[in-house]
Each structure stands twice: as C-alpha cells, then as structure tokens.
Design a protein around this motif. Structure first.
Motif, mmCIF file in Angstrom:
data_model
loop_
_atom_site.group_PDB
_atom_site.id
_atom_site.type_symbol
_atom_site.label_atom_id
_atom_site.label_comp_id
_atom_site.label_asym_id
_atom_site.label_seq_id
_atom_site.Cartn_x
_atom_site.Cartn_y
_atom_site.Cartn_z
ATOM 1 N N MET A 87 0.803 -1.222 0.000
ATOM 2 C CA MET A 87 0.000 0.000 0.000
ATOM 3 C C MET A 87 0.839 1.278 0.000
ATOM 4 O O MET A 87 0.485 2.240 -0.703
ATOM 5 C CB MET A 87 -0.979 -0.007 1.184
ATOM 6 N N PHE A 92 -2.660 -2.197 -4.495
ATOM 7 C CA PHE A 92 -3.676 -2.890 -3.712
ATOM 8 C C PHE A 92 -3.961 -4.217 -4.404
ATOM 9 O O PHE A 92 -3.643 -4.414 -5.578
ATOM 10 C CB PHE A 92 -4.957 -2.051 -3.621
ATOM 11 N N VAL A 174 -3.290 2.019 -7.327
ATOM 12 C CA VAL A 174 -4.402 2.836 -6.844
ATOM 13 C C VAL A 174 -3.846 4.161 -6.340
ATOM 14 O O VAL A 174 -2.719 4.238 -5.846
ATOM 15 C CB VAL A 174 -5.185 2.131 -5.706
ATOM 16 N N SER A 176 -5.085 5.717 -3.826
ATOM 17 C CA SER A 176 -5.101 5.506 -2.381
ATOM 18 C C SER A 176 -5.823 4.202 -2.111
ATOM 19 O O SER A 176 -6.751 3.829 -2.834
ATOM 20 C CB SER A 176 -5.828 6.655 -1.669
ATOM 21 N N ALA A 177 -5.401 3.513 -1.071
ATOM 22 C CA ALA A 177 -6.121 2.303 -0.677
ATOM 23 C C ALA A 177 -7.472 2.654 -0.055
ATOM 24 O O ALA A 177 -8.396 1.829 -0.058
ATOM 25 C CB ALA A 177 -5.288 1.491 0.310
ATOM 26 N N ASN A 178 -7.593 3.870 0.481
ATOM 27 C CA ASN A 178 -8.843 4.290 1.091
ATOM 28 C C ASN A 178 -9.934 4.469 0.032
ATOM 29 O O ASN A 178 -9.645 4.594 -1.165
ATOM 30 C CB ASN A 178 -8.639 5.577 1.887
ATOM 31 N N VAL A 179 -11.174 4.472 0.469
ATOM 32 C CA VAL A 179 -12.305 4.338 -0.448
ATOM 33 C C VAL A 179 -13.237 5.547 -0.357
ATOM 34 O O VAL A 179 -13.581 6.002 0.740
ATOM 35 C CB VAL A 179 -13.089 3.047 -0.123
ATOM 36 N N ASP A 228 -15.108 3.302 -4.576
ATOM 37 C CA ASP A 228 -13.981 3.364 -5.508
ATOM 38 C C ASP A 228 -12.765 3.830 -4.719
ATOM 39 O O ASP A 228 -12.898 4.566 -3.728
ATOM 40 C CB ASP A 228 -14.256 4.367 -6.637
ATOM 41 N N HIS A 229 -11.587 3.422 -5.153
ATOM 42 C CA HIS A 229 -10.387 3.935 -4.497
ATOM 43 C C HIS A 229 -10.322 5.445 -4.711
ATOM 44 O O HIS A 229 -10.468 5.937 -5.827
ATOM 45 C CB HIS A 229 -9.145 3.244 -5.040
ATOM 46 N N TRP A 282 -9.742 1.989 4.196
ATOM 47 C CA TRP A 282 -9.816 0.754 3.402
ATOM 48 C C TRP A 282 -10.223 -0.438 4.246
ATOM 49 O O TRP A 282 -11.007 -1.276 3.804
ATOM 50 C CB TRP A 282 -8.473 0.495 2.716
#
Length: 446
Positions: A87, A92, A174, A176-179, A228-229, A282
C-alpha cells in the motif's frame, strides 16, 4: 504431533494430526491437506481422518517490484501482510475477500472473490504463476502457459491438486487504498434490484447489507455500500491489530432474533435515505470484522453455518425473496446477510464458485437438526433456480447438491493428487464416485 485447527464455523472442533511438507512423500492412509489460516467456514480445510500440513510457519514475501506491482510470496503469507507492504507504494490487491486474514495459498485454492467481481472477476485472475509440490516430491511451475491444466485445476481446487509452495501475483495501482464510499438505504428488495445496474456501472465495488428479519412490504430492505479507491484519499494506514476481542464462546448464542432485530433497526435507521458520499478507511470498507478477534465465537458454543449461494440474474429478485422468506419461516436470524452481483468475467479456475448472477450470504447459529432442515430447504430453492453453493463456506451440503453446483467435479478428481484429501471432498465427490462405482458393478453383474 497434534494441534488444533478449527474452521471458522466451529461446528466441528477437535485435534487434527499435524504433518510437515516433508512428510508428504511418505504417504498417509487417509491423506494430507494443506492448512492456511482456517478462515474457510466448513470442512474444506478439514482432514480429520488424515493429516494437515500448516503453511504459515516460516512463510515470507520473497520479492516485490514497486514499478510493476508484481509480488512473489510463500503460500502461507497472509493477505494482510501483503497489503502492509504494497500500500505505501500505491498498490492494492486486485481482488480482496471479506477478510485479510487468509493466506495467499488459501486465496488461490478457494479462488476467492470480493466486492468487485463485476469488474475484476476472482482472485485467480491475479495469479501469474505458482509452484506446486506433488506427493511424488516433484515441484512444478504452473501458469497459463506452463502446465495449464494443472494451473486451472489448482485455482479453486481447494488444495487437492498439490501443495502450493509459492505464488506470483499481479497487484493493481491505486491513488489511495482508502475508499470514496457512496451509501444509501433502500426500503425493500425492489430498491436493491432497481438500483444495482447503475451502481455497478458507476463503481468498482458494491455490496449490500440486507435486514433478513424485515418482512411484508419491507422484506429485503437494506443498505447499499458502493465504492472506488479515492483519488484524494491520502496515505493508508497499515493493517492494525484488532481493537476488540471475543476471548471465549459465551454459553449461548448472542446473535439471536432479539439482539439482531435491535441491531438491524439501528443500522438501517442510521443509514442515509439518499446517496451520501464520503471517505472511509480501506479496512473499514473491505474488512470491518477483522477489527474483532474471534467474532465468530459470538454464535455460541455450537458454532455457525454459513450459506452462500449464487443464482441466475434472470430470476434473482424472486430467488432472493424466496431464500429470505424460507429463513424467516424456519424462525432463523442471520447476522451477516450480504447480497452482491457476480459479473461475467470468467475465472481461470476449473472449480470456481462465482458465475454470472447474484450471490446471497446468510449466517446462522447452529441449532442442530432445526438448522440443518432449514439449510436443506434453502438448498432446494437454489437448486430449482439453477444455482450453486459455495464449497468453502459449506459443511453439510449433499452429494447431489454438490454435483449440481459443480458438474465438472470429475475433472478435478482426475487431477487430484492421490496423497491429498479433505473432509468436504470425501463427503461429496467420493460419495458420488462410490455410488457410480456401485452402479457400474451392479450393471456388470446382471
């Protein structure tokens, strides 16, 4: 040497005989089976009459190219360890299941799926190559180009074609791994099916939580969680230790109709009536229950059954209603009721569970014969719809249901390493094979 290896359902729990990879070539009367981290719910990771080979000890990530996103690791490495490494480099997993506490080998052997099957298919599509050790002591490289039949049989082959020693997988870049999550509630099952086409067309991920206890005009109400990322999600935190723990199984099931009715009402009521979009971590989006160690113990000392089915899209609305109503008629309460779409992206695996349609997952505390009768009734609905059951979530489906779900099972049996066996395979495929052999002998004797 003996050790305790439980499956996640905890319905059957007792010591299994442990072995090492080196013992494989020595043979065992009732076979060996590789064991990852025990996150399969049923007996696909059991071999109670034989031996288990634990894959985690000594497992390590062997190589990672931060430019290409290609990673090689031993089969016993957890997906959480892979995520922690990749990450920070902007990568990801292409497909991540509902928990990161599964091994790389287990993800391949079960060809796990995630919330983006409609876009990416199964985990097997990320596999570039792997090394497979057979009972003859020979290690073989397998890929779509090298030993392709063995490659296809091993992906989704539930550990029966050989011991996956290591694997090379492809990761996805990605921002970011966060969504960036879009959430809203829908008042009935119609609300889900009326919205899902547009949701899946617009988002990488989608999953719906269903209030299994709601009835009447509210039957199938739930909460949609699309995502979505995030382009502006910032750096993602590495997987953190669980914040909570259930250290032992309570004497009774705590996830019963009374507690779940209250929880469902609260969760549904707090969800937005209209779509709201916001940034979520994430781990909260992909693996929320990883924050609670041993959450499966909440079902009490007798464990739980999970019933996951897939059925054709053409009749999915009515099939979903029938499954929910069946559980209600039997007085059962499901804590984790999840509805997702499977797309038409084909898996490279011979025995992959996902196929085009919709998949409903239901969790039930084990109440003995009453629960088993209900599960059989659910099977009948799935069978009539032309659907299938997930084998790595199962520990009781009949040989008939298994064959209807996987008519290609004989192809896997032909590729199975004779030194390997599982309780699921013994209970289903071997029972079918024995029945066929008995009928052949009877015809020959006439």
């Amino acid at each position: 040497m003996t050790a305790k290896f439980d499956s996640w359902g905890r319905v059957v729990r007792h010591p299994r005989v442990q072995a090492g990879v080196a013992d494989l070539t020595g043979g065992a009367a009732d076979g060996f089976l590789p064991f990852g981290n025990g996150r399969s719910y049923g007996d696909s990771c059991h071999n109670d009459r034989g031996r288990l080979i634990p894959m985690q000890p000594g497992a390590a990530i062997r190589a990672f190219d931060p430019d290409s996103g290609i990673l090689t690791a031993d089969a016993g490495v957890l997906l959480s360890d892979i995520l922690a490494l990749v990450m920070p480099h902007g990568f990801f997993l292409e497909v991540t299941p509902g928990t990161a506490q599964v091994t790389l080998g287990g993800a391949i052997a079960n060809d796990v799926h995630g919330k983006n099957h409609h876009r990416r298919g199964t985990f097997g599509r990320s596999v570039v190559t792997f090394v497979l050790l057979g009972g003859d002591g020979e290690s073989k490289a397998c890929s779509p180009q090298t030993n392709p039949a063995l490659f296809e049989a091993t992906i989704g082959g539930m550990g029966l074609t050989g011991i996956i020693e290591s694997a090379t997988i492809r990761l996805m870049p990605v921002a970011s791994a966060n969504v960036r999550q879009t959430a809203f509630r829908f008042g009935s099952i119609d609300g889900y099916f009326d919205a899902i086409d547009a949701i899946d067309a617009a988002h990488e991920y989608s999953v719906a939580w269903i209030d299994q206890l709601a009835s009447g005009a509210r039957l199938g109400r739930g909460v949609m969680l699309a995502g979505d990322h995030a382009e502006d999600g910032g750096p993602a935190r590495a997987p953190s230790p669980p914040r909570l723990a259930v250290p032992f199984a309570p004497p009774v099931n705590l996830l019963n109709r009374l507690t779940l009715k209250a929880f469902n009402g609260l969760y549904y009521g707090r969800a937005p009536k209209q779509p709201e979009t916001g940034l979520v971590g994430w781990s909260s989006y992909f693996h929320p229950l990883d924050a609670i160690t041993g959450w499966n113990r909440l079902y009490g000392p007798r464990g739980l059954f999970q019933h996951q089915s897939v059925y054709p899209a053409e009749t999915a609305r009515q099939t979903t209603i029938s499954l929910i109503e069946c559980a209600q008629k039997h007085g059962a309460a499901s804590f984790l009721t999840v509805l997702k779409r499977f797309g038409d992206v084909p898996s490279p695996g011979l025995m992959s569970f996902p196929r085009p349609g919709f998949t409903l997952t239901l969790d039930f505390a084990n109440s003995g014969e009453r629960t088993l009768k209900m599960l059989d009734a659910l099977d009948c609905i799935v069978l009539e719809a032309g659907g299938a059951l997930n084998p790595y979530k199962d520990q009781r489906m009949s040989p008939k249901m298994f064959e209807a779900s996987f008519p290609q099972w004989r192809e896997l049996e032909a590729m199975r390493d004779p030194t390997l066996m599982s309780d699921l395979w013994r209970r289903t495929a071997m029972a079918l094979d024995g029945t066929r052999a008995s009928r052949t002998r009877a015809v020959s004797a006439r």
